[in-house]
Design a protein around this motif. Structure first.
Motif, mmCIF file in Angstrom:
data_model
loop_
_atom_site.group_PDB
_atom_site.id
_atom_site.type_symbol
_atom_site.label_atom_id
_atom_site.label_comp_id
_atom_site.label_asym_id
_atom_site.label_seq_id
_atom_site.Cartn_x
_atom_site.Cartn_y
_atom_site.Cartn_z
ATOM 1 N N THR A 1 46.613 -21.603 -6.201
ATOM 2 C CA THR A 1 45.573 -20.858 -5.502
ATOM 3 C C THR A 1 44.204 -21.331 -5.967
ATOM 4 O OG1 THR A 1 45.309 -19.064 -7.117
ATOM 5 C CG2 THR A 1 47.109 -18.858 -5.524
ATOM 6 N N THR A 2 43.211 -21.143 -5.113
ATOM 7 C CA THR A 2 41.835 -21.433 -5.491
ATOM 8 C C THR A 2 40.950 -20.287 -5.024
ATOM 9 O OG1 THR A 2 39.930 -22.906 -5.123
ATOM 10 C CG2 THR A 2 41.615 -22.886 -3.425
ATOM 11 N N GLY A 3 40.155 -19.768 -5.958
ATOM 12 C CA GLY A 3 39.248 -18.677 -5.629
ATOM 13 C C GLY A 3 39.757 -17.319 -6.097
ATOM 14 N N GLY A 4 38.831 -16.378 -6.184
ATOM 15 C CA GLY A 4 39.176 -15.001 -6.518
ATOM 16 C C GLY A 4 39.487 -14.764 -7.976
ATOM 17 N N THR A 5 38.983 -15.633 -8.883
ATOM 18 C CA THR A 5 39.316 -15.504 -10.307
ATOM 19 C C THR A 5 38.138 -15.035 -11.162
ATOM 20 O OG1 THR A 5 38.772 -17.824 -10.728
ATOM 21 C CG2 THR A 5 41.044 -17.330 -10.109
ATOM 22 N N GLY A 6 37.026 -14.696 -10.526
ATOM 23 C CA GLY A 6 35.833 -14.326 -11.277
ATOM 24 C C GLY A 6 35.701 -12.840 -11.542
ATOM 25 N N PHE A 7 34.462 -12.406 -11.771
ATOM 26 C CA PHE A 7 34.181 -11.020 -12.140
ATOM 27 C C PHE A 7 33.781 -10.149 -10.955
ATOM 28 C CE2 PHE A 7 33.075 -11.271 -16.960
ATOM 29 C CZ PHE A 7 34.296 -11.887 -17.195
ATOM 30 N N SER A 8 33.673 -10.732 -9.772
ATOM 31 C CA SER A 8 33.289 -9.940 -8.605
ATOM 32 C C SER A 8 34.303 -8.822 -8.366
ATOM 33 C CB SER A 8 33.215 -10.845 -7.366
ATOM 34 O OG SER A 8 33.083 -10.070 -6.199
ATOM 35 N N PRO A 9 33.846 -7.655 -7.924
ATOM 36 C CA PRO A 9 34.766 -6.545 -7.649
ATOM 37 C C PRO A 9 35.871 -6.903 -6.649
ATOM 38 C CG PRO A 9 32.521 -5.736 -7.688
ATOM 39 C CD PRO A 9 32.428 -7.235 -7.764
ATOM 40 N N ARG A 10 35.615 -7.877 -5.773
ATOM 41 C CA ARG A 10 36.616 -8.282 -4.780
ATOM 42 C C ARG A 10 37.583 -9.330 -5.321
ATOM 43 N NH1 ARG A 10 38.295 -6.169 -0.307
ATOM 44 N NH2 ARG A 10 38.294 -8.140 0.851
ATOM 45 N N ASP A 11 37.306 -9.910 -6.480
ATOM 46 C CA ASP A 11 38.175 -10.945 -7.044
ATOM 47 C C ASP A 11 39.436 -10.316 -7.616
ATOM 48 O OD1 ASP A 11 36.431 -12.977 -6.387
ATOM 49 O OD2 ASP A 11 35.427 -12.998 -8.334
ATOM 50 N N CYS A 12 40.567 -10.577 -6.982
ATOM 51 C CA CYS A 12 41.820 -9.932 -7.422
ATOM 52 C C CYS A 12 42.998 -10.905 -7.484
ATOM 53 C CB CYS A 12 42.168 -8.776 -6.482
ATOM 54 S SG CYS A 12 42.390 -9.275 -4.757
ATOM 55 N N THR A 13 42.717 -12.207 -7.432
ATOM 56 C CA THR A 13 43.810 -13.179 -7.467
ATOM 57 C C THR A 13 44.670 -13.067 -8.725
ATOM 58 O OG1 THR A 13 42.493 -14.701 -6.127
ATOM 59 C CG2 THR A 13 44.392 -15.618 -7.263
ATOM 60 N N PRO A 14 44.088 -12.955 -9.937
ATOM 61 C CA PRO A 14 44.934 -12.835 -11.130
ATOM 62 C C PRO A 14 45.798 -11.583 -11.109
ATOM 63 C CG PRO A 14 42.703 -13.456 -11.729
ATOM 64 C CD PRO A 14 42.658 -13.062 -10.285
ATOM 65 N N GLU A 15 45.240 -10.472 -10.618
ATOM 66 C CA GLU A 15 46.007 -9.227 -10.563
ATOM 67 C C GLU A 15 47.205 -9.365 -9.618
ATOM 68 O OE1 GLU A 15 42.541 -8.523 -12.642
ATOM 69 O OE2 GLU A 15 42.626 -9.329 -10.598
ATOM 70 N N ALA A 16 46.984 -9.988 -8.457
ATOM 71 C CA ALA A 16 48.076 -10.202 -7.506
ATOM 72 C C ALA A 16 49.132 -11.134 -8.091
ATOM 73 C CB ALA A 16 47.525 -10.773 -6.205
ATOM 74 N N THR A 17 48.673 -12.168 -8.783
ATOM 75 C CA THR A 17 49.587 -13.151 -9.372
ATOM 76 C C THR A 17 50.449 -12.518 -10.466
ATOM 77 O OG1 THR A 17 48.028 -14.927 -8.878
ATOM 78 C CG2 THR A 17 49.704 -15.378 -10.543
ATOM 79 N N LEU A 18 49.828 -11.765 -11.342
ATOM 80 C CA LEU A 18 50.572 -11.110 -12.423
ATOM 81 C C LEU A 18 51.524 -10.053 -11.883
ATOM 82 C CD1 LEU A 18 47.629 -10.778 -14.967
ATOM 83 C CD2 LEU A 18 49.649 -12.241 -15.231
ATOM 84 N N ALA A 19 51.158 -9.419 -10.769
ATOM 85 C CA ALA A 19 51.987 -8.362 -10.202
ATOM 86 C C ALA A 19 53.317 -8.892 -9.666
ATOM 87 C CB ALA A 19 51.226 -7.641 -9.091
ATOM 88 N N VAL A 20 53.352 -10.156 -9.227
ATOM 89 C CA VAL A 20 54.585 -10.698 -8.650
ATOM 90 C C VAL A 20 55.381 -11.526 -9.653
ATOM 91 C CG1 VAL A 20 53.485 -10.770 -6.373
ATOM 92 C CG2 VAL A 20 53.560 -12.856 -7.764
ATOM 93 N N ALA A 21 54.862 -11.686 -10.860
ATOM 94 C CA ALA A 21 55.503 -12.560 -11.852
ATOM 95 C C ALA A 21 56.809 -11.985 -12.371
ATOM 96 C CB ALA A 21 54.553 -12.807 -13.014
#
Length: 310
Positions: free
Chosen positions: A215-235
């Motif tokens: 994946t690319t994007g959504g890894t920063g501190f912005s309130p909309r950035d949720c890529t790590p949370e989604a990734t960890l949730a499916v691990a």
């Protein structure tokens, strides 16, 4: 070897398929005349005759095509055969691309029986070589298959999804992976919606059995950035070393690398890696990890074992 029991099509989406007994199969499309044909990975749907027979014994009264299947074949349990496997029937060569599918609305079969076998037993394929298939023809499983690692690229960006910004990072990432020998099976642009990201990660891992998702994007501190949370949730297992290596490498370039929250995990037999959103960061991150990914994937797939150095 299997035997074709039915060849089914529907000329209009949303209508039940009927057994036409013989049909032409076209590359980059599927069955000529079937409304679900097209240049995508779900060109032809397959169901095992034995699975339908077992379902009939539970009280179902279904005719060929009732599940939305294109081909019913006796002699193969398609749901247990690895994605990427190829089959030949006459001149037609099919390659399996996906197991099962998500049904967003329940069909009449589900309403009657409380379940439907297509979401779990149905398998999809794309046409590698065209020709004609008829009821009674023999289907054989081929030994040769594409041995390249498969990969999917997902760009996470609200503006990119809305078409307001060109996705340079996803295109660069796809080009790098192709150059490294990967077969890119899907390239997606998604909004920063955690539930949607999770759904696609699960589908690509479980149904398409992709070896690597980047994946690319959504890894920063912005309130909309949720890529790590989604990734960890499916691990199913953590694989933090890859994300740690990316940050360590990037810290040599800019101290702002410490603000990246990207994760790296395993789901089943799929490795999922988050990269930052900028084209420059994508190049730098892949420069860091590309050489080691094949060994990790080979270990994950059971092709080699970990080798310890003395």
């Amino acid at each position: 070897m299997g035997t074709v029991k039915a060849v089914c099509i529907s000329e209009i989406r949303g209508t039940q398929k009927t057994n036409v007994k013989t049909a032409k199969f076209a590359v980059n499309h599927g069955i000529v005349g079937d409304a679900h044909g097209g240049n995508w990975h779900r060109q032809v749907s397959l169901l095992s005759y034995e699975k339908i027979e077992a379902f009939q014994k539970e009280g179902a009264d279904v005719t060929p095509g009732a599940f939305g299947e294109n081909m019913i074949v006796e002699g193969f349990d398609f749901s247990s055969i690895a994605i990427g496997t190829r089959f030949q029937c006459n001149d037609v060569i099919l390659q399996l691309t996906q197991h099962g599918k998500q049904c967003h609305t329940h069909c009449q079969i589900y309403d009657k029986m409380g379940k439907c076998i297509m979401p779990t037993e149905g398998t999809f394929a794309e046409i590698i070589q065209g020709g004609t298939i008829s009821v009674g023809d023999k289907l054989i499983q081929l030994e040769d298959r594409d041995e390249r690692f498969t990969a999917a690229v997902i760009t996470l960006s609200d503006s990119g999804f809305a078409g307001k910004r060109e996705d340079k990072s996803g295109l660069i990432l796809s080009a790098i992976l192709k150059e490294k020998g990967y077969c890119i099976v899907e390239y997606l642009i998604l909004p920063d919606e955690q539930s949607q990201i999770e759904e696609e990660l699960i589908r690509l891992s479980d149904k398409r059995e992709v070896n690597l998702i980047v994946t690319t994007g959504g890894t920063g501190f912005s309130p909309r950035d949720c890529t790590p949370e989604a990734t960890l949730a499916v691990a199913t297992r953590n694989a933090p070393g890859i994300a740690e290596a990316i940050r360590l490498h990037s810290m040599k370039i800019t101290n702002r690398a410490m603000l990246s929250r990207g994760a790296s995990v395993i789901r089943g037999k799929t490795l999922i890696v988050n990269l930052p959103g900028s084209p420059k960061a994508v190049k730098e991150s892949m420069e860091c990890i590309a050489d080691q990914l094949p060994h990790g994937l080979n270990v994950l797939l059971g092709k080699v074992s970990n080798c310890a150095r003395s």
